[in-house]
Motif scaffolding. Sequence first.
Motif, PDB file in Angstrom:
ATOM      1  N   PHE A 129      15.849   6.429 -15.110  1.00 26.83           N
ATOM      2  CA  PHE A 129      16.905   7.312 -14.624  1.00 26.83           C
ATOM      3  C   PHE A 129      16.519   8.789 -14.669  1.00 26.83           C
ATOM      4  CE2 PHE A 129      20.139   3.965 -16.177  1.00 26.83           C
ATOM      5  CZ  PHE A 129      20.067   3.303 -14.957  1.00 26.83           C
TER       6      PHE A 129
ATOM      7  N   ASP B 142      28.687   1.550 -12.452  1.00 28.86           N
ATOM      8  CA  ASP B 142      29.520   0.980 -11.386  1.00 28.86           C
ATOM      9  C   ASP B 142      28.743  -0.189 -10.801  1.00 28.86           C
ATOM     10  OD1 ASP B 142      30.805   0.310  -8.997  1.00 28.86           O
ATOM     11  OD2 ASP B 142      31.401   2.393  -8.587  1.00 28.86           O
TER      12      ASP B 142
ATOM     13  N   ALA C 217      28.960  -0.580  -6.800  1.00 24.06           N
ATOM     14  CA  ALA C 217      28.156   0.367  -6.026  1.00 24.06           C
ATOM     15  C   ALA C 217      26.710   0.418  -6.503  1.00 24.06           C
ATOM     16  CB  ALA C 217      28.771   1.765  -6.128  1.00 24.06           C
TER      17      ALA C 217
ATOM     18  N   THR D 280      25.460   1.971  -9.208  1.00 22.61           N
ATOM     19  CA  THR D 280      25.135   3.353  -9.564  1.00 22.61           C
ATOM     20  C   THR D 280      25.489   3.597 -11.031  1.00 22.61           C
ATOM     21  OG1 THR D 280      27.304   4.147  -8.839  1.00 22.61           O
ATOM     22  CG2 THR D 280      25.496   4.246  -7.230  1.00 22.61           C
TER      23      THR D 280
ATOM     24  N   ARG E 286      26.809   6.813 -13.587  1.00 25.41           N
ATOM     25  CA  ARG E 286      27.366   8.169 -13.641  1.00 25.41           C
ATOM     26  C   ARG E 286      26.911   8.830 -14.952  1.00 25.41           C
ATOM     27  NH1 ARG E 286      33.736   9.400 -14.484  1.00 25.41           N
ATOM     28  NH2 ARG E 286      33.708  11.676 -14.190  1.00 25.41           N
TER      29      ARG E 286
ATOM     30  N   ARG F 129      26.222  13.756 -12.497  1.00 19.86           N
ATOM     31  CA  ARG F 129      25.482  13.285 -11.327  1.00 19.86           C
ATOM     32  C   ARG F 129      25.491  11.760 -11.302  1.00 19.86           C
ATOM     33  NH1 ARG F 129      22.000  14.672 -15.325  1.00 19.86           N
ATOM     34  NH2 ARG F 129      20.084  13.466 -15.650  1.00 19.86           N
ATOM     35  N   THR F 130      25.285  11.221 -10.128  1.00 27.22           N
ATOM     36  CA  THR F 130      25.279   9.770  -9.934  1.00 27.22           C
ATOM     37  C   THR F 130      23.882   9.319  -9.528  1.00 27.22           C
ATOM     38  OG1 THR F 130      27.601   9.784  -9.268  1.00 27.22           O
ATOM     39  CG2 THR F 130      26.307   7.856  -8.669  1.00 27.22           C
ATOM     40  N   ILE F 131      23.386   8.266 -10.192  1.00 27.96           N
ATOM     41  CA  ILE F 131      22.017   7.793  -9.991  1.00 27.96           C
ATOM     42  C   ILE F 131      22.047   6.342  -9.509  1.00 27.96           C
ATOM     43  CG2 ILE F 131      19.803   7.341 -11.131  1.00 27.96           C
ATOM     44  CD1 ILE F 131      20.508   9.530 -13.123  1.00 27.96           C
ATOM     45  N   PRO F 132      21.229   5.993  -8.521  1.00 30.34           N
ATOM     46  CA  PRO F 132      21.158   4.593  -8.087  1.00 30.34           C
ATOM     47  C   PRO F 132      20.679   3.689  -9.225  1.00 30.34           C
ATOM     48  CG  PRO F 132      20.110   6.055  -6.494  1.00 30.34           C
ATOM     49  CD  PRO F 132      20.373   6.875  -7.715  1.00 30.34           C
ATOM     50  N   LEU F 133      21.195   2.476  -9.261  1.00 30.65           N
ATOM     51  CA  LEU F 133      20.867   1.506 -10.311  1.00 30.65           C
ATOM     52  C   LEU F 133      20.211   0.275  -9.686  1.00 30.65           C
ATOM     53  CD1 LEU F 133      21.141   0.405 -13.246  1.00 30.65           C
ATOM     54  CD2 LEU F 133      23.414  -0.432 -12.576  1.00 30.65           C
ATOM     55  N   SER F 134      19.002  -0.046 -10.163  1.00 28.63           N
ATOM     56  CA  SER F 134      18.313  -1.226  -9.656  1.00 28.63           C
ATOM     57  C   SER F 134      18.759  -2.462 -10.435  1.00 28.63           C
ATOM     58  CB  SER F 134      16.797  -1.060  -9.788  1.00 28.63           C
ATOM     59  OG  SER F 134      16.423  -1.058 -11.167  1.00 28.63           O
TER      60      SER F 134
END
Length: 304
Positions: free
Chosen positions: A224, A240, A243, A245, A247, A271-276
């Motif tokens: 992250f 989330d 989605a 993601t 937070r 900020r919001t970060i993509p989650l694999s």
Amino acid sequence: MGHIQDRWFRPARDAVTGKVILNARGKPVMERSELYGIGLRYKVRYLDPDNNERSKSFADKQKKRAEDFLIGVESDKREDKYIDPRASMTTFRQQAESWLKGQSPDPGTRSTILSRLESQIYPVFETKKVGQIKPATIRDWVGSMEERKLSDNYQAVLFNTVSGVMDSAVDDRRIRENPCHAKTVRRPVASSPPIVVWPEERVQAVRSGLAERFKIAVPLGAGFGLRQGEILGFSPDDIDRTAMTVRIRRQIKTVRGVMMFAPFPKRGKERTIPLSAAMLAEIDDHEDRFPVRGSHAALAERGR
């Protein structure tokens, strides 16, 4: 309009009529006053912009300096540049304490600034009057930081702090100019070393060296891009799953030796970060093996 009082001499007066005695050129004949030879001779008396009487005294043979001072005062009043001489007697520490009130409300940031002031800046400037801090004072201080071999970045941070305090003194009309902005003062420049990404082998080596409970810190940081405080402030409740993601909205800071949650992540905003899927599996596996007591969110919000 102000005037200059000669404390040592006064116009002579006729003993009978009480009128001022004039010489052949029509000018008053001067005689010694009872203050002759006592204290400074010339006293400049003037009104400040608030209509309060002020004065400044000059020694014998310094009438030209007194006249220049009076001209300067009247000019400053007309141009709205007048500085009360008493205001420049404020100490650097007093000004810094006032300046600090206008800085970030974050306790961690305030604690860091205060630490720099107390450890590095106050020992040099604390009792100096802001009006006595000249460009030469700043040049000597910058030179001393170099002699102590402080890093370029640390020098820049300290310089910016001192400059900020002196800027506030200008704003408060305690001094006319910030000595840190003088052309002869060399401002320390921060350097930005290139960022080197760790190879996979090093990342895994660090993870292997941690206790099982703390191994999750490595994928959180590497996956992250979180800082240490943000890793410690991370909660699975910030995920989330729909989605995919995460937070990032809090971190842990140490303020005067006490750890606390702070709602100010990197760059001062959430900020919001993509989650694999792989990261989600890592987090879920860690939560299964090391469950917490109570809600993550409730614990975090309690700290906030």
